[in-house]
Design a protein around this motif. Structure first.
Motif, mmCIF file in Angstrom:
data_model
loop_
_atom_site.group_PDB
_atom_site.id
_atom_site.type_symbol
_atom_site.label_atom_id
_atom_site.label_comp_id
_atom_site.label_asym_id
_atom_site.label_seq_id
_atom_site.Cartn_x
_atom_site.Cartn_y
_atom_site.Cartn_z
ATOM 1 N N LEU A 73 0.806 -1.213 0.000
ATOM 2 C CA LEU A 73 0.000 0.000 0.000
ATOM 3 C C LEU A 73 0.839 1.263 0.000
ATOM 4 O O LEU A 73 0.315 2.354 -0.134
ATOM 5 C CB LEU A 73 -0.928 0.007 1.225
ATOM 6 C CG LEU A 73 -2.122 -0.928 1.112
ATOM 7 C CD1 LEU A 73 -2.848 -1.018 2.431
ATOM 8 C CD2 LEU A 73 -3.070 -0.423 0.034
ATOM 9 N N LYS A 74 2.138 1.133 0.161
ATOM 10 C CA LYS A 74 2.982 2.326 0.162
ATOM 11 C C LYS A 74 2.967 2.961 -1.229
ATOM 12 O O LYS A 74 3.052 2.283 -2.243
ATOM 13 C CB LYS A 74 4.423 1.956 0.533
ATOM 14 C CG LYS A 74 4.613 1.718 2.014
ATOM 15 C CD LYS A 74 4.760 3.018 2.775
ATOM 16 C CE LYS A 74 4.824 2.788 4.283
ATOM 17 N NZ LYS A 74 3.575 2.246 4.838
ATOM 18 N N LYS A 110 4.470 4.522 -4.207
ATOM 19 C CA LYS A 110 5.809 4.526 -4.766
ATOM 20 C C LYS A 110 6.073 5.767 -5.626
ATOM 21 O O LYS A 110 7.146 6.345 -5.582
ATOM 22 C CB LYS A 110 6.028 3.279 -5.635
ATOM 23 C CG LYS A 110 5.709 1.954 -4.957
ATOM 24 C CD LYS A 110 6.755 1.549 -3.947
ATOM 25 C CE LYS A 110 6.665 0.062 -3.604
ATOM 26 N NZ LYS A 110 5.363 -0.369 -3.098
ATOM 27 N N ARG A 111 5.109 6.132 -6.464
ATOM 28 C CA ARG A 111 5.280 7.291 -7.330
ATOM 29 C C ARG A 111 4.752 8.514 -6.591
ATOM 30 O O ARG A 111 3.715 8.464 -5.951
ATOM 31 C CB ARG A 111 4.471 7.117 -8.629
ATOM 32 C CG ARG A 111 5.017 6.069 -9.561
ATOM 33 C CD ARG A 111 6.026 6.634 -10.532
ATOM 34 N NE ARG A 111 5.477 7.784 -11.244
ATOM 35 C CZ ARG A 111 6.226 8.738 -11.766
ATOM 36 N NH1 ARG A 111 7.535 8.706 -11.642
ATOM 37 N NH2 ARG A 111 5.671 9.740 -12.397
#
Lengths: 210, 210
Positions: free
Chosen positions: A6-7, A9-10
């Motif tokens: 769920l982190k 990234k972009r």
């Protein structure tokens, strides 16, 4: 594992992991996408929802494939997206969109308590228009027994928000650049029944030009 | 296998498998959800798209996790949903929503041809507002080389449409029942740059009250 997936990234600067923000977005919207896997293919389906704190309630027919998938412990996620508007740069490659979105995962369980089921319908009506719940016929106990309500306790989530103007390295000062808001509202009430009276006040209050 | 997964199980009378309907919905919208699997969890992410006949073009950074997932042959689907309005019955349990939705699967490939990449940006601009492509700086060849464009040839799909008034067995003739349309439009143009001239005509044409 789930937390890492769920982190954001972009554009991690657009990410928020604050429960208050999530609950605000849950409260501001009433449609979500439920993502699930069928035949090894990921799909998403739009559903109406209501929420209470960190829980989301989905309503559906007991025959619904998705409701049964969630009830039986299938893995799913929920996405909420609100497009706020367009961001127009002077170079087309730098155009963007302002939005708020949330992705959440959690376990789903079927709600058996009739009062909790009823409350989840009331919350959905009140999202649409204050007063709607009292104007129409509320579901009877028997009605409630014939509908499935799934409660999802959110275990992990991320929120992503983009706001403000364009970001471009070399804007052309000779061209208009900025944002447009996307506004949505209800309009054009069309009666289908035999009722010949005025539009009820709770509906007038949500129409454009109220 | 895929064809069966796309068959509409609930309310099959709302299902359409006609290419013309699909292409109309592709043309009428510009946001889709792309569903994919990450760490065994299905997610969906909103993306802008343009389309040409039965192909969908997605734009993204070459760093984008989703773009790379599709390029590398990952399994995904695309969903387009337009909520058309609310359907209010006299019994709350019979409320519904009018909508159009499409689910599609296909293979994604990266577009290398710069002209085709450019055309896909032009098509997206023209979706937003006719004249926008000519007003702003179009992407240079170098710009195009630094963006990923994925073309998805749709192999299978289903379309689901709900329209019209409420369906309830025993409507209460003493209450208003019918539909409300949900209308969305652009408003509140907010300039961010140094440009002090009038709003360009192509933008005026898409604002509310044009």
């Amino acid at each position: 594992m789930t937390g890492d997936d769920l982190k954001v990234k972009r554009y991690p600067d657009r990410a928020v992991y604050d429960k208050t923000e999530l609950m605000r977005i849950l409260g501001d919207n009433m449609f979500c996408n439920v993502s699930f896997i069928s035949g090894n293919i990921p799909f998403s389906i739009p559903m109406m929802y209501s929420s209470r704190e960190m829980s989301v309630y989905l309503h559906g027919s007991p025959d619904s494939r998705l409701i049964n998938f969630i009830k039986s412990g299938g893995t799913f996620s929920i996405e909420i997206v609100k497009i706020r508007g367009l961001v127009l740069a002077t170079h087309i490659k730098d155009n963007s969109v302002n939005y708020e979105s949330a992705v959440a995962i959690g376990k789903g369980m079927e709600v058996q308590d009739l009062e909790e089921k009823s409350d989840s319908f009331m919350a959905l009506c009140e999202k649409i228009a204050g007063g709607m719940w009292d104007y129409y016929h509320q579901p009877s106990d028997d009605d409630l027994r014939h509908v499935s309500v799934i409660k999802i306790d959110i275990e992990d989530f991320s929120v992503k928000i983009r706001k403000g103007g364009p970001k471009e390295d070399n804007p052309d000062g000779g061209l208009w650049t900025g944002t447009l808001d996307l506004e949505c509202h209800y309009s054009n009430p069309t009666a289908y029944g035999k009722f010949s009276g005025d539009l009820p006040d709770f509906l007038k209050s949500i129409l454009r030009g109220k």
